[in-house]
Design a protein around this motif. Structure first.
Motif, PDB file in Angstrom:
ATOM      1  N   ALA A 159       1.510  -0.954   0.567  1.00 15.82           N
ATOM      2  CA  ALA A 159      -0.059  -0.396  -0.213  1.00 15.82           C
ATOM      3  C   ALA A 159       0.730   1.135  -0.176  1.00 15.82           C
ATOM      4  N   ALA A 160       2.025   1.424   0.726  1.00 12.95           N
ATOM      5  CA  ALA A 160       3.321   2.717   1.088  1.00 12.95           C
ATOM      6  C   ALA A 160       3.145   2.817  -0.280  1.00 12.95           C
ATOM      7  N   VAL A 161       4.126   1.991  -1.297  1.00 13.64           N
ATOM      8  CA  VAL A 161       4.577   1.858  -3.012  1.00 13.64           C
ATOM      9  C   VAL A 161       3.689   2.568  -3.252  1.00 13.64           C
ATOM     10  N   ALA A 162       1.987   1.960  -3.796  1.00 19.13           N
ATOM     11  CA  ALA A 162       1.442   2.400  -4.342  1.00 19.13           C
ATOM     12  C   ALA A 162       0.766   3.889  -4.129  1.00 19.13           C
ATOM     13  N   ALA A 163       0.603   3.824  -3.003  1.00 21.65           N
ATOM     14  CA  ALA A 163       0.523   5.536  -2.350  1.00 21.65           C
ATOM     15  C   ALA A 163       1.278   6.365  -2.838  1.00 21.65           C
ATOM     16  N   LYS A 164       3.171   6.155  -2.581  1.00 20.92           N
ATOM     17  CA  LYS A 164       3.784   6.439  -3.620  1.00 20.92           C
ATOM     18  C   LYS A 164       3.830   6.904  -4.938  1.00 20.92           C
ATOM     19  N   ARG A 165       3.502   5.971  -4.826  1.00 20.12           N
ATOM     20  CA  ARG A 165       3.284   5.621  -7.293  1.00 20.12           C
ATOM     21  C   ARG A 165       1.978   6.679  -7.641  1.00 20.12           C
ATOM     22  N   ASP A 166       0.746   6.951  -6.816  1.00 19.79           N
ATOM     23  CA  ASP A 166      -0.316   8.403  -6.600  1.00 19.79           C
ATOM     24  C   ASP A 166      -1.352   7.344  -7.258  1.00 19.79           C
ATOM     25  N   LEU A 167      -1.605   6.198  -6.300  1.00 23.68           N
ATOM     26  CA  LEU A 167      -2.685   5.094  -6.635  1.00 23.68           C
ATOM     27  C   LEU A 167      -3.212   5.162  -5.906  1.00 23.68           C
ATOM     28  N   ASP A 168      -4.704   4.725  -6.234  1.00 21.44           N
ATOM     29  CA  ASP A 168      -5.710   5.322  -5.937  1.00 21.44           C
ATOM     30  C   ASP A 168      -6.019   3.561  -5.155  1.00 21.44           C
ATOM     31  N   VAL A 169      -5.974   3.595  -3.469  1.00 20.15           N
ATOM     32  CA  VAL A 169      -5.336   2.588  -2.726  1.00 20.15           C
ATOM     33  C   VAL A 169      -6.543   2.345  -1.940  1.00 20.15           C
ATOM     34  N   THR A 170      -7.102   1.566  -1.908  1.00 20.48           N
ATOM     35  CA  THR A 170      -7.945   0.527  -0.471  1.00 20.48           C
ATOM     36  C   THR A 170      -7.118  -0.724  -0.014  1.00 20.48           C
ATOM     37  N   LEU A 171      -7.028  -0.897   1.078  1.00 24.92           N
ATOM     38  CA  LEU A 171      -6.910  -1.815   1.610  1.00 24.92           C
ATOM     39  C   LEU A 171      -7.846  -2.143   2.637  1.00 24.92           C
ATOM     40  N   VAL A 172      -8.360  -3.578   2.766  1.00 20.22           N
ATOM     41  CA  VAL A 172      -8.958  -4.451   3.554  1.00 20.22           C
ATOM     42  C   VAL A 172      -8.421  -5.396   4.451  1.00 20.22           C
ATOM     43  N   GLU A 173      -8.674  -5.699   5.741  1.00 16.91           N
ATOM     44  CA  GLU A 173      -8.412  -6.071   7.014  1.00 16.91           C
ATOM     45  C   GLU A 173      -9.493  -7.235   7.326  1.00 16.91           C
ATOM     46  N   MET A 174      -9.802  -8.226   7.309  1.00 15.42           N
ATOM     47  CA  MET A 174     -10.617  -9.203   7.913  1.00 15.42           C
ATOM     48  C   MET A 174     -10.957  -8.364   9.239  1.00 15.42           C
ATOM     49  N   SER A 175      -9.600  -8.256  10.576  1.00 19.67           N
ATOM     50  CA  SER A 175      -9.339  -8.445  11.643  1.00 19.67           C
ATOM     51  C   SER A 175     -10.007  -7.157  12.154  1.00 19.67           C
ATOM     52  N   ASP A 176     -10.366  -6.759  13.114  1.00 19.07           N
ATOM     53  CA  ASP A 176     -11.116  -5.616  13.427  1.00 19.07           C
ATOM     54  C   ASP A 176      -9.864  -4.228  13.492  1.00 19.07           C
ATOM     55  N   ARG A 177      -8.153  -4.765  13.343  1.00 17.45           N
ATOM     56  CA  ARG A 177      -7.450  -3.772  13.390  1.00 17.45           C
ATOM     57  C   ARG A 177      -6.278  -4.207  12.398  1.00 17.45           C
ATOM     58  N   ILE A 178      -5.509  -3.610  11.674  1.00 20.90           N
ATOM     59  CA  ILE A 178      -4.459  -4.055  11.042  1.00 20.90           C
ATOM     60  C   ILE A 178      -3.542  -4.307  11.451  1.00 20.90           C
ATOM     61  N   LEU A 179      -2.842  -4.772  11.520  1.00 22.66           N
ATOM     62  CA  LEU A 179      -1.408  -5.658  12.329  1.00 22.66           C
ATOM     63  C   LEU A 179      -1.917  -7.210  13.407  1.00 22.66           C
ATOM     64  N   SER A 180      -3.295  -6.924  14.039  1.00 23.10           N
ATOM     65  CA  SER A 180      -3.764  -7.619  14.646  1.00 23.10           C
ATOM     66  C   SER A 180      -3.296  -8.902  14.987  1.00 23.10           C
ATOM     67  N   ARG A 181      -2.506  -9.513  14.479  1.00 27.69           N
ATOM     68  CA  ARG A 181      -2.145 -10.747  14.372  1.00 27.69           C
ATOM     69  C   ARG A 181      -0.116 -10.737  14.937  1.00 27.69           C
ATOM     70  N   VAL A 182       0.132  -9.332  14.864  1.00 27.13           N
ATOM     71  CA  VAL A 182       1.898  -9.254  15.062  1.00 27.13           C
ATOM     72  C   VAL A 182       2.142  -7.834  16.256  1.00 27.13           C
ATOM     73  N   ALA A 183       1.135  -7.331  16.076  1.00 24.84           N
ATOM     74  CA  ALA A 183       1.621  -6.387  16.912  1.00 24.84           C
ATOM     75  C   ALA A 183       0.722  -5.815  17.767  1.00 24.84           C
ATOM     76  N   ALA A 184       1.217  -5.250  19.086  1.00 27.07           N
ATOM     77  CA  ALA A 184      -0.082  -3.962  19.687  1.00 27.07           C
ATOM     78  C   ALA A 184      -0.897  -3.329  19.365  1.00 27.07           C
ATOM     79  N   PRO A 185      -2.310  -2.709  20.014  1.00 27.56           N
ATOM     80  CA  PRO A 185      -3.006  -1.863  19.177  1.00 27.56           C
ATOM     81  C   PRO A 185      -2.042  -0.622  18.956  1.00 27.56           C
ATOM     82  N   GLU A 186      -0.868  -0.715  20.091  1.00 27.26           N
ATOM     83  CA  GLU A 186      -0.577   0.905  19.878  1.00 27.26           C
ATOM     84  C   GLU A 186       0.449   1.081  18.238  1.00 27.26           C
ATOM     85  N   THR A 187       0.689  -0.243  18.161  1.00 24.84           N
ATOM     86  CA  THR A 187       1.456  -0.048  16.781  1.00 24.84           C
ATOM     87  C   THR A 187       0.608  -0.294  15.531  1.00 24.84           C
TER      88      THR A 187
END
Length: 403
Positions: A159-187
């Motif tokens: 997503a970061a690369v696409a945004a830097k190239r000025d694309l129209d970016v949508t990201l979907v995540e089934m869990s209630d937050r991004i990075l939910s399996r690997v990081a704390a809510p703060e991250t």
């Protein structure tokens, strides 16, 4: 003359053969890779290389001449069809190759969307190999509409690369937050805000119901909440799985990867495994780490043991991710944390320190190399500083190492 055969010419395979030679192994070495190019770095593929900031030659871990100069037979574009542990041979495109020691550094493969969801449509891509990135590069034109499926580090980096190239970016995540399996809510909160500032639309708690195609090419998506999107392409970043097919067919023990002991041996004493494909004992459990650091360290440990060192592998987990102008550095493993301590840094830097009770488990450091390095050294030394001192910006981090 003894013969070591290494299957898988990625970071682990390259590290293993180089270490064998540097440790004085004088036997024959063969490194076999399915891709037609010498071993290369994967992390820059979807970032600097895709952005055109890194030429192909700089991706290579070593010049191709290194292998010939060190007596390493490099067989590229070659697929191993089978392993016969009883006869101690591998079959490579119809040819048999005898070995004394065999090392599996077969890595991992990306999870893909099922064909029933439209995963087989043209324009649905994964980010794993040089071919993957070369094939998708032309799609990253300004204004193109892309859906990123998955809010882990793979998806966020895409997503970061696409945004830097000025694309129209949508990201979907089934869990209630991004990075939910690997990081704390703060991250998660930090990176959500970062992406939204850069124009990415993040939809958490939202899955993909179906991709829509026309003429065999993806043109849209229906999300789990009924929303329909018009798209030009889709990047699937829903994780990777260890590549164990050869090991399974050879009847090696499998447990979340090719099962090894602490020295890297599989259930067959002449076969070893390292990197993404291997799981190893770690305390009271088993661990499989998907990182460059682990691939190198574990492969070098296996090489040392083939050369007779008989040393156990002591994992020192560390990871990183580059997104926009933020470098995330992670030390340790956060599983089992019950408290997160926030430490502000300079000029917007921040780090999050994970504790289980009073024990320091891991550190996520955003643009704060000092917090990362100190946290890593503390974790490796088994030291756990007072959380109150960690949270105080006035505390000299280096002083914590002496406490």
């Amino acid at each position: 003359m003894r013969h070591v055969v290494v299957i898988g010419a990625g970071q682990a395979g390259a590290a293993c053969v180089a270490r064998l030679r540097s440790k004085g192994y004088e036997g024959r070495i063969t490194l076999i890779g399915e891709e037609p190019v010498p071993p290369y770095q994967r992390p820059p593929l979807s970032k600097a290389y895709l952005l055109g900031e890194m030429p192909l030659e700089r991706l290579y871990l070593r010049p191709e001449s290194f292998y010939a100069e060190n007596g390493i037979e490099l067989r590229l574009g070659a697929r191993v069809e089978a392993i016969d542990p009883a006869a101690k041979i591998v079959t490579v495109e119809g040819e048999t190759l005898a070995y004394d020691d065999l090392v599996l550094t077969t890595g991992s493969t990306p999870r893909r969307l099922p064909a029933g969801m439209g995963g087989d449509l043209d324009g649905v891509v994964t980010v794993r190999t040089l071919d993957d990135v070369d094939a998708m590069a032309h799609r990253f034109g300004a204004g193109a509409r892309v859906l990123i499926v998955g809010g882990g580090y793979i998806g966020l980096e895409a997503a970061a690369v696409a945004a830097k190239r000025d694309l129209d970016v949508t990201l979907v995540e089934m869990s209630d937050r991004i990075l939910s399996r690997v990081a704390a809510p703060e991250t998660s909160d930090f990176f959500r805000a970062l992406h939204e500032r850069n124009g990415v639309t993040i939809r958490e708690g939202t899955g993909l119901r179906q991709l829509i195609g026309e003429g065999g090419h993806v043109t849209g998506a229906e999300l789990s909440d009924g929303t329909r999107l018009e798209l030009d392409f889709v990047v699937v970043g829903v994780g990777i799985v260890p590549e164990t097919q050869l090991a399974e067919a050879a009847a090696l023990e499998i447990e979340n990867g090719v099962k090894t002991d602490l020295q890297g041996r599989t259930s067959d004493p002449s076969i070893w495994a390292a990197g993404d494909c291997a799981s190893f004992p770690h305390g009271e459990t088993r661990l499989r780490l998907e990182s460059v650091g682990n691939a190198i360290d574990q492969a070098e440990c296996v090489a040392d043991n083939i050369a007779g060192a008989a040393r156990d592998y002591a994992a020192k987990p560390w990871f990183w991710s580059d997104q926009y102008d933020v470098k995330l550095q992670i030390a340790g493993l956060s599983s089992g944390y019950d408290r997160v301590v926030t430490r502000p840094g300079e000029e917007g830097a921040v780090s999050f320190w994970y504790y289980a009770g009073t024990r320091l488990l891991a550190v996520d450091a955003m643009n704060d190399a000092r917090a990362y390095m100190v946290g890593k050294r503390l974790i490796e030394a088994g030291k756990s500083p007072d959380p109150v001192a960690v949270a105080d910006p006035a505390t000299d981090l280096k002083a914590l190492l002496k406490a």
